[in-house]
Write a protein that holds these residues in place. Structure first.
Motif, PDB file in Angstrom:
ATOM      1  N   GLU A   1       3.210   5.642  -5.843  1.00 53.29           N
ATOM      2  CA  GLU A   1       2.888   5.637  -7.266  1.00 53.29           C
ATOM      3  C   GLU A   1       1.740   6.592  -7.571  1.00 53.29           C
ATOM      4  O   GLU A   1       1.754   7.291  -8.589  1.00 53.29           O
ATOM      5  N   ARG A   2       0.739   6.633  -6.676  1.00 54.83           N
ATOM      6  CA  ARG A   2      -0.384   7.556  -6.900  1.00 54.83           C
ATOM      7  C   ARG A   2       0.069   9.007  -6.808  1.00 54.83           C
ATOM      8  O   ARG A   2      -0.406   9.866  -7.552  1.00 54.83           O
ATOM      9  N   ILE A   3       1.022   9.262  -5.908  1.00 58.27           N
ATOM     10  CA  ILE A   3       1.548  10.628  -5.826  1.00 58.27           C
ATOM     11  C   ILE A   3       2.248  10.994  -7.138  1.00 58.27           C
ATOM     12  O   ILE A   3       2.088  12.098  -7.671  1.00 58.27           O
TER      13      ILE A   3
ATOM     14  N   ARG B   1       0.824  -1.205   0.000  1.00 59.61           N
ATOM     15  CA  ARG B   1       0.000   0.000   0.000  1.00 59.61           C
ATOM     16  C   ARG B   1       0.861   1.259   0.000  1.00 59.61           C
ATOM     17  O   ARG B   1       0.527   2.258  -0.637  1.00 59.61           O
TER      18      ARG B   1
ATOM     19  N   ALA C   1       2.088   1.666  -3.503  1.00 62.08           N
ATOM     20  CA  ALA C   1       0.993   2.149  -4.342  1.00 62.08           C
ATOM     21  C   ALA C   1       0.714   3.622  -4.079  1.00 62.08           C
ATOM     22  O   ALA C   1       0.395   4.383  -5.001  1.00 62.08           O
ATOM     23  N   GLY C   2       0.840   4.043  -2.808  1.00 61.13           N
ATOM     24  CA  GLY C   2       0.646   5.442  -2.491  1.00 61.13           C
ATOM     25  C   GLY C   2       1.689   6.328  -3.136  1.00 61.13           C
ATOM     26  O   GLY C   2       1.378   7.407  -3.668  1.00 61.13           O
TER      27      GLY C   2
ATOM     28  N   ALA D   1       1.597   9.752 -10.035  1.00 61.46           N
ATOM     29  CA  ALA D   1       0.640   9.805 -11.137  1.00 61.46           C
ATOM     30  C   ALA D   1       0.076  11.201 -11.336  1.00 61.46           C
ATOM     31  O   ALA D   1      -0.412  11.530 -12.416  1.00 61.46           O
ATOM     32  N   ARG D   2       0.121  12.011 -10.298  1.00 59.91           N
ATOM     33  CA  ARG D   2      -0.380  13.383 -10.416  1.00 59.91           C
ATOM     34  C   ARG D   2       0.649  14.310 -11.045  1.00 59.91           C
ATOM     35  O   ARG D   2       0.377  15.482 -11.248  1.00 59.91           O
TER      36      ARG D   2
END
Length: 864
Positions: free
Chosen positions: A75-77, A69, A72-73, A79-80
């Motif tokens: 990676e999400r950061i 997780r 993934a977090g 992605a922005r």
């Protein structure tokens, strides 16, 4: 001082302190001490709690997936964001390396021509090497950071109440219990209260205590949890920075060529880039299905020495089908492995191609043994035919395929090479000329009734008959007379057929007279009946002696004479067989059978050349391609078999210029350049060596061979370094240390020290230097030497410190300038010393591949 003034004064003092760099550094160090101390304390607790905490994490699904997780977090950061942080590698790559300029980055490049993605100390296109360090910011790293942060959070969560209990326990030992006194006045009766009131008071007090304790516990738990989360985030960030710094360190060391070679060799890189793009296009285009024939494995020597097209260490050097048809020449001293390390491995690969025919010959008569075994191992024993004088071996009717002028050219060349006239070309020319006329007469004589009756042993059109005719003038004169009679008979027959209206008979006579009265026959008849007959006795004796020098040895070699020189067709092979997928092995030994065997071997390959030219003409007339039926011609000790007569077009001085179009690929082996030059002459030897576009040089002590190899290798710029931790180039660094900016990475693998408590101490040390995630940057070659810079305490010491800093900067500039200026020179890629140092089973190889020559000192695979 009023209360509000104190904070203002403190803030002002801090602001003034921040104006001075030494103070800023001290403050930053002081601030970094806090997280570093926290990491150190966590590390101490981890030594006790590491195993139980990880045992708990492994068995609780929610905790076990925390690392995923966290990754993934992250990676999400990303992605922005845009570009690499968002994971859009292809878009960034296409922006940095446009496909139209670097097409080889976007296609499957064959393994044997794949080049490193750097040149002159930088990535292709000029990107700095430290940029590559971010490749280590992988899923495995962020996942491990999340796991370490979770472990630290759990340890902090457990450690806080334990520390509190320990502190309470110590504090309770210092506290004293006050005695409880009941209130009672002297000489008065005690006061009683009702039980309900007592219980009511006790209950109220208990409820207040319970509520207060619960609120305190909830507050403590929230605080502990918040602190644990903060510790976990801190540890995760520290872990990422710690591992990033460790992974980035090798990338930050810049090789010298990035400073020196990159800015000043743009034109060489441009040539190399465009050439490589074409090479890849050829290799993946029309050569995609071409078989590869590996020669050896590169050692990386030439790549280190500045050749951008050279292979890396362990990379194969191979010829494709097109390059094999550009021919290969192998040099090597006696017993150094030409056969075992080059010829036999190549034969094994060629015989694995069922469409490939082969013609194998050598002066020693031993290569055929190896070739026969290799053919059997490849399942091609049925394609083998042996040409020689042994049992079960076949002969070849040489004169059936060669015109008199071709045979005369061979005789002239051999006579010149054996020194029959001490370097004077007059006697070889005259001897070849006489034999040409005798052969022409013999062919015409074979068409007469007398010649047909004699066409057994030997045939009148054969070389042996021509030799006997030269020695016996009566035999030669009888043949001339028979030709004259046959001509007269043909003319009379034509008249009779014409009068009788017999067109078929007339045409038969016409065909016959075309043979008997051809212009070359008429010229030869004139020569032998006039010029040769009237020639001075001494001249005639000299010419005959030269011819006998070549031919007399056949008198005692019956099998050799009858199978090859007598013009017989029994038990013979046609040398178009290797041009049609067969494997012809010549078993003749010129060392044992002498000049006659050598002459036959030379005539045999001349027949093959003639058959190849005939096939080429026939196939091209039909729209075919001779290379669709390829034939490998392999000649060991080629200097013993080479001919140099330029007139016939079938000598080695001229045939290999056009052999590619005939579908023949040549592989030649010799000992030295000197031996080849002695046998062929300088001009012919130079031309012959040039026609072999690929060359392999094994160990040699011959000066001409070594000089030729060193000239062929060329020169490249070297940028030598002399300090510890410095590298001339990335290629030198990879060769010596094994480190490469493109070493394979496992994106899912955790960092090496992610599974132990010791990581926290390493991260604590790193946090003293930096408390934020940084980026890899190039380190200077020499850092300023600040050992003699004093601490600034007042104005005088500040001036002294500034002067010392100036001297340190100047010293750094001088050392950097010296580093860039010294050790740069154009040096030979190959030196005579390399031939001594490379040892056996190594060679310098200059190999064609898809339109570019690749070269290196290669390791060979030998087969005894």
């Amino acid at each position: 001082m009023t209360g509000w003034l104190i904070p203002v004064v403190i803030v002002a003092l801090v602001a003034l302190a921040l104006l001075f760099a030494p103070t800023r550094r001290i403050l930053r160090k002081a601030l970094n001490l806090i997280p570093a101390l926290a990491l150190f304390v966590i590390g101490l607790a981890a030594y006790v709690l590491w195993k139980p905490v990880n045992w708990l994490i492994a068995r609780v699904a929610f905790l076990a997936s925390a690392g995923d997780r966290f990754a993934a977090g992250v990676e999400r950061i990303g992605a922005r964001k845009t570009g690499l942080p968002a994971g859009d590698r292809e878009a960034v790559a296409r922006e940095l390396w446009p496909e139209d300029r670097y097409p080889f980055l976007y296609s499957q490049v064959p393994e044997d021509i794949r080049r490193p993605l750097w040149e002159d100390g930088k990535l292709v296109g000029g990107q700095d090497i430290p940029w590559m360090a971010d490749r280590h910011f992988s899923t495995g790293l962020t996942k491990a950071a999340g796991q370490c942060g979770l472990a630290a959070a759990l340890i902090a969560l457990v450690a806080q109440p334990l520390l509190l209990l320990a502190w309470k326990g110590v504090a309770s030992q210092d506290a004293t219990a006050a005695p409880v006194l009941l209130e009672q006045f002297p000489n008065e009766a005690p006061a009683y209260v009702s039980g309900w009131q007592v219980w009511q008071a006790v209950a109220a007090d208990f409820a207040a205590s319970l509520l207060g304790g619960a609120m305190t516990m909830l507050g403590l738990l929230a605080a502990w949890l918040l602190i644990a989360v903060g510790v976990g985030i801190l540890v995760a960030v520290a872990a990422i920075e710690h591992w990033r710094r460790e992974a980035s360190a090798p990338y930050e060391v810049i090789s010298k060529d990035a400073h020196v070679r990159w800015p000043y060799r743009a034109e060489a890189r441009e040539i190399a880039r465009t050439g490589y793009a074409r090479q890849v296009a050829h290799a993946t285009g029309y050569l995609a299905d071409s078989p590869l024939f590996q020669v050896g494995s590169g050692t990386g020597t030439f790549r280190v020495r500045g050749d951008l097209a050279a292979p890396s260490k362990g990379q194969a050097l191979a010829l494709d089908g097109e390059s094999l048809f550009q021919h290969m020449l192998v040099f090597g001293g006696t017993g150094d492995g030409k056969t075992t390390a080059v010829l036999k491995p190549l034969l094994r690969q060629v015989f694995a191609q069922p469409d490939f025919g082969a013609y194998i010959t050598d002066a020693k008569g031993v290569l055929w043994h190896d070739a026969e075994k290799i053919a059997a191992a490849a399942g091609r024993s049925g394609d083998v035919l042996r040409i020689g004088t042994g049992t079960g071996e076949l002969g070849v009717n040489i004169t059936a395929s060669l015109a008199p002028n071709h045979i005369a050219a061979v005789l002239r060349s051999v006579l010149t090479q054996v020194g029959g006239a001490q370097g004077d070309s007059f006697w070889p020319d005259m001897a070849a000329n006489v034999m040409r006329h005798a052969l022409t007469v013999g062919r015409a004589y074979a068409a007469t009734p007398e010649g047909e009756a004699e066409a057994k042993r030997p045939h009148p059109s054969s070389l042996w008959w021509a030799y006997q005719a030269v020695l016996d003038e009566k035999k030669l004169q009888a043949a001339c007379d028979a030709i004259s009679r046959a001509n007269i008979a043909c003319l009379e027959g034509m008249k009779e057929a014409s009068a009788a209206g017999d067109q078929d008979a007339y045409m038969r006579h016409v065909d016959r007279i075309r043979v008997l009265a051809a212009s070359d026959v008429a010229a030869s008849l004139s020569y032998v009946t006039a010029t040769w007959k009237d020639m001075a006795k001494d001249t005639k004796t000299g010419i005959t002696a030269n011819i006998s020098q070549l031919m007399d040895g056949f008198a005692g070699a019956r099998e050799l004479r009858e199978r090859f020189l007598c013009g017989l067709d029994e038990d013979t092979a046609n040398l178009d067989a290797p041009l049609n997928g067969k494997i012809a092995l010549v078993t003749l030994n010129t060392m044992e059978d002498g000049l006659p065997a050598r002459l036959v071997a030379i005539l045999l390959k001349t027949v093959l050349y003639r058959e190849a030219r005939r096939r080429e003409a026939a196939l091209k007339k039909q729209g075919g391609n001779p290379q669709a039926k390829p034939c490998l011609v392999m000649m060991d000790e080629v200097q013993e078999l080479a001919t140099v007569d330029p007139a016939s077009g079938l000598s080695d001085a001229t045939f290999w210029n056009v052999a590619r179009s005939t579908g023949i690929a040549g592989v030649f082996a010799t000992q030295t350049v000197a031996a080849l030059t002695q046998a062929m002459g300088k001009d012919a030897a130079d031309n012959f060596m040039q026609q072999a576009r690929s060359k392999i040089f094994l160990r040699s002590e011959d000066q001409a061979t070594v000089s030729y190899a060193c000239w062929l290798a060329g020169e490249f710029e070297r940028n030598r370094v002399f300090g510890d931790g410095q590298w001339e180039s990335l290629d030198q660094r990879e060769l010596i240390s094994g480190w490469s900016p493109f070493a394979p990475l496992d994106d899912d693998a955790p960092p090496p020290d992610a599974d132990g408590a010791g990581f926290y101490f390493a991260a604590a040390r790193g946090f003293l230097n930096s408390a934020a995630i940084g980026a890899a940057t190039a380190k200077p070659t020499y850092a300023p030497d600040m050992r003699f810079v004093p601490d600034a305490t007042d104005q005088a010491t500040q001036l002294a410190a500034l002067s010392a800093q100036q001297q340190a900067a100047w010293r750094q500039e001088d050392r950097d300038r010296q580093y860039r200026a010294e050790g740069n020179a154009m040096t030979p890629a190959m030196t005579p010393a390399d031939f001594i140092a490379m040892g056996r089973w190594h060679a310098y190889a200059h190999i064609q591949r898809a339109g570019i020559a690749r070269q290196d000192v290669v390791a060979l695979t030998h087969e005894f």
